[in-house]
Design an enzyme around this catalytic site. Structure first.
Site, PDB file in Angstrom:
ATOM      1  N   HIS A  81       0.801  -1.223   0.000  1.00 23.49           N
ATOM      2  CA  HIS A  81       0.000   0.000   0.000  1.00 23.49           C
ATOM      3  C   HIS A  81       0.836   1.277   0.000  1.00 23.49           C
ATOM      4  O   HIS A  81       0.338   2.367   0.303  1.00 23.49           O
ATOM      5  CB  HIS A  81      -0.972  -0.008   1.198  1.00 23.49           C
ATOM      6  CG  HIS A  81      -1.951  -1.137   1.145  1.00 23.49           C
ATOM      7  ND1 HIS A  81      -2.584  -1.619   2.263  1.00 23.49           N
ATOM      8  CD2 HIS A  81      -2.382  -1.897   0.111  1.00 23.49           C
ATOM      9  CE1 HIS A  81      -3.375  -2.628   1.916  1.00 23.49           C
ATOM     10  NE2 HIS A  81      -3.273  -2.810   0.625  1.00 23.49           N
ATOM     11  N   CYS A 113       9.863  18.119 -11.936  1.00 31.60           N
ATOM     12  CA  CYS A 113       9.180  19.069 -12.821  1.00 31.60           C
ATOM     13  C   CYS A 113       8.468  20.189 -12.067  1.00 31.60           C
ATOM     14  O   CYS A 113       7.836  21.032 -12.682  1.00 31.60           O
ATOM     15  CB  CYS A 113       8.174  18.312 -13.684  1.00 31.60           C
ATOM     16  SG  CYS A 113       6.697  17.842 -12.757  1.00 31.60           S
TER      17      CYS A 113
HETATM   18  C1  BV8 Z   1      -8.485  -2.277  -5.175  1.00 35.66           C
HETATM   19  C2  BV8 Z   1      -2.952   2.932   2.457  1.00 35.66           C
HETATM   20  C3  BV8 Z   1      -8.969  -2.600  -7.493  1.00 35.66           C
HETATM   21  C4  BV8 Z   1      -3.577   4.226   2.856  1.00 35.66           C
HETATM   22  C5  BV8 Z   1      -4.702   1.213   2.538  1.00 35.66           C
HETATM   23  C6  BV8 Z   1     -13.384  -7.263  -2.383  1.00 35.66           C
HETATM   24  C7  BV8 Z   1     -14.322  -7.314  -1.402  1.00 35.66           C
HETATM   25  C8  BV8 Z   1     -14.694  -6.109  -0.736  1.00 35.66           C
HETATM   26  C9  BV8 Z   1     -14.092  -4.886  -1.033  1.00 35.66           C
HETATM   27  C10 BV8 Z   1     -13.158  -4.864  -2.011  1.00 35.66           C
HETATM   28  C11 BV8 Z   1     -12.824  -6.034  -2.682  1.00 35.66           C
HETATM   29  N1  BV8 Z   1     -11.873  -5.680  -3.593  1.00 35.66           N
HETATM   30  C12 BV8 Z   1     -11.624  -4.356  -3.507  1.00 35.66           C
HETATM   31  C13 BV8 Z   1     -12.395  -3.840  -2.555  1.00 35.66           C
HETATM   32  C14 BV8 Z   1     -12.397  -2.453  -2.161  1.00 35.66           C
HETATM   33  C15 BV8 Z   1     -11.308  -2.140  -1.114  1.00 35.66           C
HETATM   34  C16 BV8 Z   1     -11.493  -2.920   0.177  1.00 35.66           C
HETATM   35  O1  BV8 Z   1     -10.854  -3.914   0.430  1.00 35.66           O
HETATM   36  N2  BV8 Z   1     -12.383  -2.382   1.021  1.00 35.66           N
HETATM   37  C17 BV8 Z   1     -12.561  -2.986   2.377  1.00 35.66           C
HETATM   38  C18 BV8 Z   1     -12.687  -1.849   3.378  1.00 35.66           C
HETATM   39  C19 BV8 Z   1     -13.754  -3.860   2.390  1.00 35.66           C
HETATM   40  N3  BV8 Z   1      -9.974  -2.418  -1.638  1.00 35.66           N
HETATM   41  C20 BV8 Z   1      -9.392  -1.448  -2.404  1.00 35.66           C
HETATM   42  O2  BV8 Z   1      -9.924  -0.402  -2.705  1.00 35.66           O
HETATM   43  C21 BV8 Z   1      -7.986  -1.765  -2.886  1.00 35.66           C
HETATM   44  N4  BV8 Z   1      -7.868  -1.479  -4.298  1.00 35.66           N
HETATM   45  O3  BV8 Z   1      -9.149  -3.235  -4.857  1.00 35.66           O
HETATM   46  O4  BV8 Z   1      -8.262  -1.889  -6.486  1.00 35.66           O
HETATM   47  C22 BV8 Z   1     -10.248  -1.919  -7.554  1.00 35.66           C
HETATM   48  C23 BV8 Z   1     -10.215  -0.625  -8.015  1.00 35.66           C
HETATM   49  C24 BV8 Z   1     -11.441   0.003  -8.157  1.00 35.66           C
HETATM   50  C25 BV8 Z   1     -12.650  -0.627  -7.708  1.00 35.66           C
HETATM   51  C26 BV8 Z   1     -12.610  -1.941  -7.224  1.00 35.66           C
HETATM   52  C27 BV8 Z   1     -11.376  -2.597  -7.159  1.00 35.66           C
HETATM   53  C28 BV8 Z   1      -6.947  -0.865  -2.189  1.00 35.66           C
HETATM   54  C29 BV8 Z   1      -6.894  -1.171  -0.739  1.00 35.66           C
HETATM   55  C30 BV8 Z   1      -5.725  -0.403  -0.084  1.00 35.66           C
HETATM   56  C31 BV8 Z   1      -6.206   0.838   0.606  1.00 35.66           C
HETATM   57  N5  BV8 Z   1      -5.087   1.485   1.303  1.00 35.66           N
HETATM   58  N6  BV8 Z   1      -3.619   1.813   3.126  1.00 35.66           N
HETATM   59  C32 BV8 Z   1      -3.638   4.400   4.363  1.00 35.66           C
HETATM   60  O5  BV8 Z   1      -2.951   3.692   5.104  1.00 35.66           O
HETATM   61  O6  BV8 Z   1      -4.379   5.311   4.772  1.00 35.66           O
HETATM   62  S1  BV8 Z   1      -5.548   0.003   3.448  1.00 35.66           S
HETATM   63  C33 BV8 Z   1      -5.181   0.391   5.121  1.00 35.66           C
HETATM   64  O7  BV8 Z   1      -6.222  -0.153   5.863  1.00 35.66           O
HETATM   65  C34 BV8 Z   1      -3.940  -0.250   5.681  1.00 35.66           C
HETATM   66  O8  BV8 Z   1      -2.888  -0.228   4.773  1.00 35.66           O
HETATM   67  C35 BV8 Z   1      -4.409  -1.653   5.970  1.00 35.66           C
HETATM   68  O9  BV8 Z   1      -4.278  -2.430   4.867  1.00 35.66           O
HETATM   69  C36 BV8 Z   1      -5.873  -1.455   6.223  1.00 35.66           C
HETATM   70  C37 BV8 Z   1      -6.114  -1.588   7.684  1.00 35.66           C
HETATM   71  O10 BV8 Z   1      -6.292  -2.891   7.905  1.00 35.66           O
HETATM   72  P1  BV8 Z   1      -5.379  -3.729   8.910  1.00 35.66           P
HETATM   73  O11 BV8 Z   1      -3.953  -3.508   8.667  1.00 35.66           O
HETATM   74  O12 BV8 Z   1      -5.939  -5.084   8.784  1.00 35.66           O
HETATM   75  O13 BV8 Z   1      -5.690  -3.078  10.338  1.00 35.66           O
HETATM   76  P2  BV8 Z   1      -7.018  -3.191  11.234  1.00 35.66           P
HETATM   77  O14 BV8 Z   1      -7.018  -2.016  12.115  1.00 35.66           O
HETATM   78  O15 BV8 Z   1      -8.197  -3.464  10.402  1.00 35.66           O
HETATM   79  O16 BV8 Z   1      -6.750  -4.521  12.105  1.00 35.66           O
HETATM   80  C38 BV8 Z   1      -5.708  -4.537  13.042  1.00 35.66           C
HETATM   81  C39 BV8 Z   1      -5.596  -5.984  13.509  1.00 35.66           C
HETATM   82  O17 BV8 Z   1      -4.433  -6.084  14.341  1.00 35.66           O
HETATM   83  C40 BV8 Z   1      -6.792  -6.451  14.331  1.00 35.66           C
HETATM   84  O18 BV8 Z   1      -7.180  -7.743  13.908  1.00 35.66           O
HETATM   85  C41 BV8 Z   1      -6.237  -6.500  15.765  1.00 35.66           C
HETATM   86  O19 BV8 Z   1      -6.834  -7.510  16.548  1.00 35.66           O
HETATM   87  C42 BV8 Z   1      -4.771  -6.827  15.496  1.00 35.66           C
HETATM   88  N7  BV8 Z   1      -3.833  -6.437  16.569  1.00 35.66           N
HETATM   89  C43 BV8 Z   1      -3.979  -5.440  17.475  1.00 35.66           C
HETATM   90  N8  BV8 Z   1      -2.879  -5.387  18.295  1.00 35.66           N
HETATM   91  C44 BV8 Z   1      -2.032  -6.374  17.862  1.00 35.66           C
HETATM   92  C45 BV8 Z   1      -2.641  -7.045  16.758  1.00 35.66           C
HETATM   93  N9  BV8 Z   1      -2.056  -8.074  16.107  1.00 35.66           N
HETATM   94  C46 BV8 Z   1      -0.831  -8.485  16.571  1.00 35.66           C
HETATM   95  N10 BV8 Z   1      -0.170  -7.874  17.620  1.00 35.66           N
HETATM   96  C47 BV8 Z   1      -0.741  -6.841  18.291  1.00 35.66           C
HETATM   97  N11 BV8 Z   1      -0.085  -6.270  19.312  1.00 35.66           N
HETATM   98 ZN    ZN Z   2       7.049  15.806 -11.619  1.00 32.87          ZN
END
Ligand code: BV8
Ligand code: ZN
Length: 250
Positions: free
Chosen positions: A125, A157
């Site tokens: 990402h 640029c």
């Molecule tokens: C795309 C950068 C093609 C920016 C990020 C299929 C089904 C449904 C939806 C979709 C699908 N395909 C595509 C989609 C849409 C979308 C998507 O997935 N939506 C979700 C919300 C349902 N995906 C996209 O848009 C992707 N692009 O598919 O392109 C396309 C194009 C057009 C139209 C359709 C398709 C792009 C996705 C990337 C977005 N950018 N980051 C930024 O950071 O702001 S995502 C961002 O959020 C992070 O990078 C990370 O990936 C995500 C957060 O999630 P997690 O890392 O999982 O964190 P979270 O808080 O959720 O969980 C934390 C976990 O840690 C918990 O489980 C917790 O218990 C645990 N934890 C806590 N403490 C600890 C621990 N674990 C271990 N140790 C600890 N101490």
């Molecule tokens: Zn440039």
């Protein structure tokens, strides 16, 4: 199988592995004090002007209000500037040279794996400390915090730039996901460490590994959508659990 700590049987699986791939999410940085996006493991959650990440980090908002998108990332850069990698990042950096092949795939943009010394990293990402020109597409480091000007101007640029991260609704960087898929398909041991596994296409990687015969080990204080596919779920914090894999090996 659910475990609370690494036992000898698991350590021997680890010792016997040859090709290892790891997928990390926000949870691996939680013990460094980095908020997560959906909570879990009693972690803090990012908040910014009452908006959710899927809105703030969206291609749509970049098109309509690029200044707000930069302010959101500059706020996170401000938070990250003084943050250090934790024991989980350091453990993963030590694992790198212990296997025939080792690939670290991360959803995180916080650059903490590199700061801990990991080399072979696939940033699915993007990276919060980089910007990309909207005119000539050059990517460049933008480490000034807070940003001297929004948007930072391109070194090549002089054009306006955007954060070099993948926003919701945008494709992942050319080739990076494909290489991550290859490393998942070739792995005999695949770790899933603190994503909540709801963001795609990243959340599909453990399935690719499973379908190619890899053993899946999840490390998370809470069960996730991946737990049903995992051979072993280590219910705990990555910073406490990951060092246990090497502990007896001195
Ligand atoms: C795309 C950068 C093609 C920016 C990020 C299929 C089904 C449904 C939806 C979709 C699908 N395909 C595509 C989609 C849409 C979308 C998507 O997935 N939506 C979700 C919300 C349902 N995906 C996209 O848009 C992707 N692009 O598919 O392109 C396309 C194009 C057009 C139209 C359709 C398709 C792009 C996705 C990337 C977005 N950018 N980051 C930024 O950071 O702001 S995502 C961002 O959020 C992070 O990078 C990370 O990936 C995500 C957060 O999630 P997690 O890392 O999982 O964190 P979270 O808080 O959720 O969980 C934390 C976990 O840690 C918990 O489980 C917790 O218990 C645990 N934890 C806590 N403490 C600890 C621990 N674990 C271990 N140790 C600890 N101490
Ligand atoms: Zn440039």
């Amino acid at each position: 199988m659910i475990l609370a700590r690494v036992d000898d049987q698991l350590r021997s699986i680890f010792d016997g592995a040859r090709r290892v791939a790891v997928l990390t999410g926000a949870g691996v940085s939680a013990e460094s004090g980095v908020p997560t996006f959906r909570g879990g493991g009693d972690t803090e959650v990012w908040t910014f002007r009452g908006k959710h990440i899927t809105e703030l980090s969206s291609a749509e908002l970049l098109a309509t209000d690029p200044k707000l998108v930069w302010e959101w990332f500059d706020y996170r850069r401000g938070m990250l500037a003084s943050i250090e990698p934790n024991a989980a990042h350091h453990a993963l950096a030590r694992w790198e040279e212990r296997f025939e092949s080792f690939t670290l795939v991360t959803q995180n943009i916080d650059d903490l794996h590199r700061a801990a010394g990991s080399q072979n990293i696939l940033e699915l990402h993007g990276n919060i400390w980089r910007a990309r020109c909207l005119r000539c597409a050059s990517a460049f480091e933008a480490r000034d915090c807070p940003l001297e000007q929004i948007p930072p101007l391109c070194f090549v640029c002089g054009g306006p730039s955007r954060p070099d991260v993948v926003l919701f609704g945008e494709m992942l960087p050319e080739g990076v996901f494909e290489r991550a898929e290859q490393s998942a398909a070739r792995a005999d041991l695949f770790f899933v460490i603190g994503p909540s596994a709801v963001v795609y296409p990243a959340a599909g990687l453990p399935i690719v590994a499973k379908q190619s015969g890899a053993r899946i080990i999840e490390v998370n204080p809470e069960q996730t959508d991946i737990s049903m596919f995992a051979d072993i779920t280590l219910l705990g914090k990555a910073g406490e659990i990951l060092p246990q894999f090497l502990s007896t090996r001195g």
